[in-house]
Design a protein around this motif. Structure first.
Motif, short mmCIF file in Angstrom:
data_model
loop_
_atom_site.label_atom_id
_atom_site.label_comp_id
_atom_site.label_asym_id
_atom_site.label_seq_id
_atom_site.Cartn_x
_atom_site.Cartn_y
_atom_site.Cartn_z
N GLU A 138 -9.54 5.96 4.81
CA GLU A 138 -8.37 5.41 4.13
C GLU A 138 -8.35 3.88 4.11
O GLU A 138 -7.59 3.29 3.33
N TRP A 139 -9.16 3.23 4.93
CA TRP A 139 -9.17 1.76 4.92
C TRP A 139 -9.66 1.26 3.56
O TRP A 139 -9.04 0.36 2.96
N GLY A 140 -10.74 1.83 3.09
CA GLY A 140 -11.25 1.45 1.77
C GLY A 140 -10.25 1.76 0.67
O GLY A 140 -10.07 0.97 -0.27
N VAL A 159 0.88 -1.18 0.00
CA VAL A 159 0.00 0.00 0.00
C VAL A 159 0.91 1.23 0.00
O VAL A 159 1.26 1.75 1.06
N PRO A 160 1.33 1.70 -1.18
CA PRO A 160 2.37 2.74 -1.26
C PRO A 160 2.09 4.00 -0.46
O PRO A 160 3.01 4.57 0.14
N PHE A 161 0.84 4.45 -0.39
CA PHE A 161 0.61 5.71 0.34
C PHE A 161 0.80 5.52 1.84
O PHE A 161 1.09 6.49 2.56
N LEU A 162 0.68 4.28 2.34
CA LEU A 162 1.01 4.02 3.74
C LEU A 162 2.50 3.78 3.93
O LEU A 162 3.07 4.16 4.95
N GLU A 163 3.14 3.16 2.94
CA GLU A 163 4.59 2.95 3.01
C GLU A 163 5.33 4.27 3.21
O GLU A 163 6.39 4.31 3.85
N LEU A 223 -7.51 -0.86 0.65
CA LEU A 223 -7.97 -2.11 0.04
C LEU A 223 -8.05 -1.96 -1.48
O LEU A 223 -7.72 -2.90 -2.22
N ASP A 224 -8.47 -0.80 -1.95
CA ASP A 224 -8.54 -0.56 -3.39
C ASP A 224 -7.15 -0.59 -4.01
O ASP A 224 -6.94 -1.17 -5.09
#
Length: 284
Positions: free
Chosen positions: A270-272, A252-256, A275-276
């Motif tokens: 942001e959970w959805g 999940v790059p935006f969390l990385e 997952l997307d």
């Protein structure tokens, strides 16, 4: 579970899908509570997939089968990751996913062996897992049980004296049925592990303690599988350790990219999105 039963899951494509499924389940559990140690679960998913669907011998319908390989979760706050792989393995029913972290759930936010089928120890007090693993490995040796002990620990636990006492003991007793898996993601609650108490040169330290040592990219499935095979099949007379360099929030790059990923902040909307994003990288 026989070797023949496990054989179809040994291809890299299959393992990649297993790892993806583990990540997805972990995110779904995190969404239930709106929080969780998601960064670690996403980062260690490849190692868990290779452990349960390539390396280990177990019976999903008989979690306490005496001949099973034991997987010890020294890091109790990684429980969300272990629950995900236990569901993927069929040891826990997937319908329980939505009970994660709730009262009377078999999946508390920090792992407890008395609650959860397939969870061998209650972790959480960091630095204890490897000592327990040494004791279990000695017990299996005395019973002439050929099973292996796999102990997953964190890089933060490398700063605990009890870890190195256990490492010295494992080598002294020539425990060639013990495989330690170190998740080196370089993150602790207070910052980078290497800035809190640097353990480098880490491989040299384990070797000096008498362990067969490997260090690989923990998010490269080919490298993980090869290291698992080498550890299990080594003719080294003592224990084995694999140091896995992993990326927090992998997949999940935006969390990385978050600066703080030990307990990564994920907003409600942001959970959805996570997952997307994961869905876009779904293996064939």
């Amino acid at each position: 579970m026989t070797v023949d039963d496990r054989a179809p899951a040994r291809s890299n494509v299959s393992l990649a899908r297993r790892a993806w499924n583990i990540r997805r389940k972990a995110l779904q559990m995190g969404e239930v509570q709106g929080q969780g140690y998601i960064g670690q679960a996403l980062g260690i998913a490849d190692v868990l997939a290779a452990s349960y669907f390539h390396a280990m011998d177990y019976r999903a319908d008989e979690p306490e089968w005496e001949g099973r390989d034991r997987f010890l979760l020294s890091i109790g706050h990684y429980a969300i990751a272990l629950y995900a792989v236990l569901m993927e393995a069929g040891i826990l029913p997937e319908e329980e996913l939505e009970t994660y972290g709730m009262d009377d759930s078999r999946m508390p936010m920090s792992g407890m062996a008395s609650y959860t089928p397939g969870m061998e120890i209650t972790g959480g007090s960091l630095g204890h897992g490897l000592g327990i693993a040494v004791g279990m490995a000695m017990g299996l040796k005395r019973k002439k049980n050929p099973a292996f002990i796999y102990n997953l620990m964190s890089d933060g636990e490398l700063g605990e004296g009890s870890t190195w006492e256990a490492a010295m003991s494992g080598a002294h007793h020539k425990l060639d049925n013990l495989i330690c898996l170190v998740d080196f993601n370089d993150q602790q609650a207070d910052g980078k592990s290497t800035e809190m108490l640097c353990s480098e040169p880490l491989g040299d330290k384990w070797e000096a303690f008498g362990w067969f040592t490997q260090r690989v990219n923990g998010n490269d499935l080919d490298a993980v599988v090869a290291a698992m095979d080498a550890a299990r099949n080594s003719d080294h007379s003592g224990p084995r350790v694999i140091i896995f360099d992993t990326t927090m929030c992998k997949g999940v790059p935006f969390l990385e990219q978050r600066e703080i990923t030990h307990f990564v902040r994920v907003d409600a909307d942001e959970w959805g999105k996570a997952l997307d994003v994961l869905e876009e990288g779904k293996p064939a």
